[in-house]
Write a protein that holds these residues in place. Sequence first.
Motif, PDB file in Angstrom:
ATOM      1  N   ILE A 546       0.829  -1.207   0.000  1.00  0.00           N
ATOM      2  CA  ILE A 546       0.000   0.000   0.000  1.00  0.00           C
ATOM      3  C   ILE A 546       0.860   1.251   0.000  1.00  0.00           C
ATOM      4  O   ILE A 546       0.516   2.265  -0.615  1.00  0.00           O
ATOM      5  CB  ILE A 546      -0.950  -0.010   1.218  1.00  0.00           C
ATOM      6  CG1 ILE A 546      -1.773  -1.297   1.230  1.00  0.00           C
ATOM      7  CG2 ILE A 546      -1.852   1.204   1.204  1.00  0.00           C
ATOM      8  CD1 ILE A 546      -2.541  -1.545  -0.062  1.00  0.00           C
ATOM      9  N   GLY A 547       1.994   1.195   0.671  1.00  0.00           N
ATOM     10  CA  GLY A 547       2.885   2.347   0.682  1.00  0.00           C
ATOM     11  C   GLY A 547       3.428   2.685  -0.695  1.00  0.00           C
ATOM     12  O   GLY A 547       3.829   3.818  -0.956  1.00  0.00           O
ATOM     13  N   LYS A 548       3.431   1.704  -1.577  1.00  0.00           N
ATOM     14  CA  LYS A 548       3.929   1.928  -2.941  1.00  0.00           C
ATOM     15  C   LYS A 548       2.786   2.104  -3.938  1.00  0.00           C
ATOM     16  O   LYS A 548       2.968   1.886  -5.142  1.00  0.00           O
ATOM     17  CB  LYS A 548       4.802   0.744  -3.372  1.00  0.00           C
ATOM     18  CG  LYS A 548       6.079   0.580  -2.554  1.00  0.00           C
ATOM     19  CD  LYS A 548       6.872  -0.634  -3.048  1.00  0.00           C
ATOM     20  CE  LYS A 548       8.235  -0.715  -2.364  1.00  0.00           C
ATOM     21  NZ  LYS A 548       8.150  -0.845  -0.907  1.00  0.00           N
ATOM     22  N   ARG A 549       1.623   2.504  -3.458  1.00  0.00           N
ATOM     23  CA  ARG A 549       0.469   2.555  -4.363  1.00  0.00           C
ATOM     24  C   ARG A 549       0.643   3.588  -5.473  1.00  0.00           C
ATOM     25  O   ARG A 549       0.093   3.419  -6.561  1.00  0.00           O
ATOM     26  CB  ARG A 549      -0.810   2.839  -3.575  1.00  0.00           C
ATOM     27  CG  ARG A 549      -0.890   4.194  -2.918  1.00  0.00           C
ATOM     28  CD  ARG A 549      -2.150   4.306  -2.086  1.00  0.00           C
ATOM     29  NE  ARG A 549      -2.203   5.556  -1.344  1.00  0.00           N
ATOM     30  CZ  ARG A 549      -2.855   5.703  -0.200  1.00  0.00           C
ATOM     31  NH1 ARG A 549      -3.499   4.683   0.333  1.00  0.00           N
ATOM     32  NH2 ARG A 549      -2.865   6.861   0.407  1.00  0.00           N
ATOM     33  N   ARG A 550       1.384   4.662  -5.219  1.00  0.00           N
ATOM     34  CA  ARG A 550       1.610   5.633  -6.291  1.00  0.00           C
ATOM     35  C   ARG A 550       2.340   4.992  -7.460  1.00  0.00           C
ATOM     36  O   ARG A 550       2.067   5.302  -8.625  1.00  0.00           O
ATOM     37  CB  ARG A 550       2.391   6.835  -5.768  1.00  0.00           C
ATOM     38  CG  ARG A 550       1.593   7.696  -4.776  1.00  0.00           C
ATOM     39  CD  ARG A 550       2.402   8.903  -4.347  1.00  0.00           C
ATOM     40  NE  ARG A 550       1.650   9.741  -3.411  1.00  0.00           N
ATOM     41  CZ  ARG A 550       2.134  10.841  -2.848  1.00  0.00           C
ATOM     42  NH1 ARG A 550       3.382  11.245  -3.139  1.00  0.00           N
ATOM     43  NH2 ARG A 550       1.383  11.537  -2.007  1.00  0.00           N
ATOM     44  N   LEU A 551       3.263   4.117  -7.133  1.00  0.00           N
ATOM     45  CA  LEU A 551       3.983   3.395  -8.183  1.00  0.00           C
ATOM     46  C   LEU A 551       3.033   2.512  -8.971  1.00  0.00           C
ATOM     47  O   LEU A 551       3.045   2.513 -10.208  1.00  0.00           O
ATOM     48  CB  LEU A 551       5.096   2.547  -7.561  1.00  0.00           C
ATOM     49  CG  LEU A 551       5.839   1.598  -8.522  1.00  0.00           C
ATOM     50  CD1 LEU A 551       6.562   2.395  -9.597  1.00  0.00           C
ATOM     51  CD2 LEU A 551       6.818   0.715  -7.740  1.00  0.00           C
ATOM     52  N   LEU A 555       1.948   3.021 -12.878  1.00  0.00           N
ATOM     53  CA  LEU A 555       2.175   1.964 -13.859  1.00  0.00           C
ATOM     54  C   LEU A 555       0.881   1.595 -14.566  1.00  0.00           C
ATOM     55  O   LEU A 555       0.843   1.482 -15.803  1.00  0.00           O
ATOM     56  CB  LEU A 555       2.775   0.741 -13.154  1.00  0.00           C
ATOM     57  CG  LEU A 555       3.086  -0.471 -14.041  1.00  0.00           C
ATOM     58  CD1 LEU A 555       4.133  -0.109 -15.083  1.00  0.00           C
ATOM     59  CD2 LEU A 555       3.568  -1.635 -13.176  1.00  0.00           C
ATOM     60  N   SER A 556      -0.201   1.426 -13.808  1.00  0.00           N
ATOM     61  CA  SER A 556      -1.488   1.076 -14.407  1.00  0.00           C
ATOM     62  C   SER A 556      -2.001   2.194 -15.307  1.00  0.00           C
ATOM     63  O   SER A 556      -2.531   1.934 -16.394  1.00  0.00           O
ATOM     64  CB  SER A 556      -2.525   0.778 -13.312  1.00  0.00           C
ATOM     65  OG  SER A 556      -2.194  -0.403 -12.631  1.00  0.00           O
ATOM     66  N   ALA A 557      -1.834   3.439 -14.843  1.00  0.00           N
ATOM     67  CA  ALA A 557      -2.295   4.576 -15.655  1.00  0.00           C
ATOM     68  C   ALA A 557      -1.556   4.626 -16.984  1.00  0.00           C
ATOM     69  O   ALA A 557      -2.155   4.889 -18.038  1.00  0.00           O
ATOM     70  CB  ALA A 557      -2.099   5.879 -14.886  1.00  0.00           C
ATOM     71  N   ILE A 559      -0.173   2.053 -18.610  1.00  0.00           N
ATOM     72  CA  ILE A 559      -0.609   0.935 -19.467  1.00  0.00           C
ATOM     73  C   ILE A 559      -2.007   1.201 -20.024  1.00  0.00           C
ATOM     74  O   ILE A 559      -2.270   0.974 -21.212  1.00  0.00           O
ATOM     75  CB  ILE A 559      -0.584  -0.382 -18.679  1.00  0.00           C
ATOM     76  CG1 ILE A 559       0.841  -0.708 -18.239  1.00  0.00           C
ATOM     77  CG2 ILE A 559      -1.135  -1.528 -19.528  1.00  0.00           C
ATOM     78  CD1 ILE A 559       0.948  -1.924 -17.332  1.00  0.00           C
ATOM     79  N   VAL A 560      -2.916   1.699 -19.169  1.00  0.00           N
ATOM     80  CA  VAL A 560      -4.279   1.992 -19.620  1.00  0.00           C
ATOM     81  C   VAL A 560      -4.263   3.100 -20.671  1.00  0.00           C
ATOM     82  O   VAL A 560      -5.008   3.048 -21.662  1.00  0.00           O
ATOM     83  CB  VAL A 560      -5.177   2.365 -18.428  1.00  0.00           C
ATOM     84  CG1 VAL A 560      -6.520   2.925 -18.916  1.00  0.00           C
ATOM     85  CG2 VAL A 560      -5.406   1.161 -17.534  1.00  0.00           C
ATOM     86  N   THR A 561      -3.410   4.109 -20.474  1.00  0.00           N
ATOM     87  CA  THR A 561      -3.308   5.207 -21.453  1.00  0.00           C
ATOM     88  C   THR A 561      -2.850   4.675 -22.808  1.00  0.00           C
ATOM     89  O   THR A 561      -3.408   5.042 -23.855  1.00  0.00           O
ATOM     90  CB  THR A 561      -2.326   6.281 -20.948  1.00  0.00           C
ATOM     91  OG1 THR A 561      -2.793   6.804 -19.702  1.00  0.00           O
ATOM     92  CG2 THR A 561      -2.204   7.412 -21.964  1.00  0.00           C
ATOM     93  N   VAL A 562      -1.827   3.822 -22.778  1.00  0.00           N
ATOM     94  CA  VAL A 562      -1.361   3.211 -24.038  1.00  0.00           C
ATOM     95  C   VAL A 562      -2.490   2.405 -24.682  1.00  0.00           C
ATOM     96  O   VAL A 562      -2.677   2.445 -25.909  1.00  0.00           O
ATOM     97  CB  VAL A 562      -0.127   2.331 -23.775  1.00  0.00           C
ATOM     98  CG1 VAL A 562       0.224   1.521 -25.024  1.00  0.00           C
ATOM     99  CG2 VAL A 562       1.051   3.181 -23.344  1.00  0.00           C
TER     100      VAL A 562
END
Length: 901
Positions: A546-551, A555-557, A559-562
């Motif tokens: 959870i502490g690394k949720r920005r990462l 990453l998901s943003a 991939i979704v953008t692509v």
Amino acid sequence: MSHRRAIVVVAMVVASLVGVGLMVVPSSPFHQTPTLGLDLQGGLEITKQAVPPKGRKLTKEDLDRSVTIMRDRVDRLGVSEPEIRTQGDDQITIQLPGVKNPEAAAKIIGKTAQLELFDLETSLVSPSVDINGNPQPRDSVYGLLAGQQSLVDGESDQWWLFDKKKKLVAGPVSTKVKALNKFDGTLPDGYKLLGTPKDTVVISCGVQAAVCPGVPGAPTTTAYYLFKYTPPTVPQMTGADLKLSGTRQDFDTQTNQPIVSLEFTNKGSDRFQEITRNEYLRGKLRNAPQHFAIVLDREIRSWPQIDYTDSSLSGGISGNAQISGIGDIQEAKDLALVLQTGALPVNFVTLDQTAISATLGKDSLDEAKTAALVGLLLVALFLLVFYRFLGLVAVLGLGVYAAFLYAAILVFNVTLTLPGFAGLVLTLGVAADANVVIFERIKEEARGGRSVKAAIQTGYTKGFATIVDANVVTAITALVLFAVATSSVRGFALMLLIGTAISMLTAVLATRAFLSLLADSKFLNNPRVIGTSGGGIPAWLKIDFIGKRRLWFGLSAAIVTVSVLSIAILHLNLGIDFKGGTQIGFTTPAPTSLTQVRLQAAKVGQGNAVIQGRGPSTNDTYKSFQIRTETLTTDESAELTGNLTKTVDADSFGIKNVSASFGRQIAKSAILAIIVSLFLIVGYISLRFQWQFAVPAIVALMHDVLITIGIYALLGREVSTATVAAVLTVLGYSIYDTIIIFDRIRENIPLMKRGSFRQITNVSLWETIPRSLATTFITLLPIVALLIFGGATLNDFAFALLIGIGSGAYSSIFVAAPLLDWIKEREPEYARRRHEDAGEIQSVGGTVLLDASSATLVTEAEELLAPEPLPEAEAPAKPVDSSARDRRRARRSNRPHGRAR
């Protein structure tokens, strides 16, 4: 589960397996075989040609409407997974798998179902009515029309051609040219061409009617009448005045004979009341009963009378009507079916009717069987290695599941197709997942010091709620898809629904009974046998997810953008199922296999072409073929036909444009089903959990779908109906995996009463990730086998599953859980805990937050999570007592390692 109950359950399972065996053994009187779809076994192909009325141009809307009606009729006939498409400018092809009565099916599918309701006495015209208004039938069309030709004057909407013996040769047709087609437009000597007078139409009454107007007794031949025909006034009512949903097959309460009940619309009901009121008054004036003729496709089916002596009818009949005098129940059902689906906008004639081969071909079927076998063996091997004796029980449970699933396919007459196979793949993963969830629970309880017997009891008790929640959400998707969608989407939904129900039955009852019977054995009490030796949560897993949720979010943003950009810019490579294409028909002098034809199509870049043999076969070889590909240019068509001519001596080529089989109606219904299911899922999760849990679940689901579709667009892979099934599989798997994690978070919330939500979520992930990885791996094993061994026809399908399920496993851990934490931390209680966990929680050592059996959960969280720095003003005023810390460490060293629950 008590020992006695376990024996009863095992006995029932064994008895059921014996029953399944009787259904499988060919020599058994109970033997059944599954119904296979077009892609697996082939079926019947019917080609219909539209014949519009004279003076009316056939439109694309006419064909599209006809396809919709025909598909509805096929669905109501109980024929699953049909393929219906337009070809050329005026034709529709219908492919039906496993039809037992092809002639009857073809007749019903193409029936016009033109329903007309006439006020009989006012609609009959000379010579079909005498001076007193009584019906006067004729025993032939020739006798009816011969004396009326002076009124025709060369113009008519119906033409009839008779030979020298007054025998009907052609008709009714809309023009003279069509009547003389067989004779090159020239009327043969002695033949006569008769037309109906203007504003009239010929209507018959055959032996299927109990009585016919003006015919004494039951009719033995067909009677013919001339009716006035001046729409919209005559006929007085049509099928447009019916409520299709209210039209059904029924039985007459007095005679118990089959009838068809007709329910009118509000406007139709008012019109029916007005007509019957006029008939009552006219009958009273003439002192003779009046009639209301119900005509289907220009044939009188019944003509009930209005009793002028019954004063209760003076205001007319308000309500509905019925068609009586029907031969048998099946005829009544068929008649109700065509009325329920509405009238075809134009007439259709049958051009061709022939048997067709499976679209996948024997070679592809063999590859699919090999892939399925390899996949199942890999799943069994993994379960045995990872779970040891529990894995053996899981394999036995999966065997029982497979047997029960096969029996359900036979009992419910499920049509097996490639999309249905997608449902099987998902339910296999769900069935294995249910066992893994419970086995992980059993291992946790055993590590906590419980006996194996107690661990089994507690593990099943705690795991049951988790399995129910996950399966209910999957079942919601399946139910909505089945209720709203059509075609292959419905087949997928049915397989998913049946598989989900059976997986729960086998996981909760069968495997539990097996383990309960063995719980007291010394063999099972060995920790190594059930895989409980060693520590609890592995050290490598104790990461602050959870502490690394920005990462993860970044990453998901990305991939979704692509994915979105790929869809918007590159677009999806829609196959023939979605946008239609080119159909090439040809023959070969010698029997040829589908494999040979497929090789030639692949040489010109059409490896995904749908190839079928037509007509009789010899050892899976044919002399007639059709290839459906994406739309080909003239040069591409010439290259393909040239290759076929050189390699298999193909000739008699015919090239047509064909429409999509996955039409707009199917696409709209599938999308509607998905939207409705999402709303229901949100409602269920909000009810069982909280609304805050529903938002991340839906976000993760959309994340997975976008990535799957985006990768297809990026790589230019062809999208087919199999791809749709794969995306639906992703929907089911993604939501299932997410619910498993959320269920553990919900369970840990009351246990960690003073822990921050970050701690609760992290610990929940630590506990569920091994299970998630195991079940994802189990699900991916048969898919990888399908990708490697399934051949070209199954490659795209397996690829979509591989990407989607991998994405589903990722999103459940790295998107749904962190997003839930982000939402919950905004609540006042968890916002306060977030700033207190570094001080107060560490100072008490964690033992007061849980009962004794779960104390290590928070202790591990405190030691392994680095709390977020506190603002200087909020730092603890007093340092932590070092002696208290030493006492805590001493207590922890005496506790059993791992989580005791």
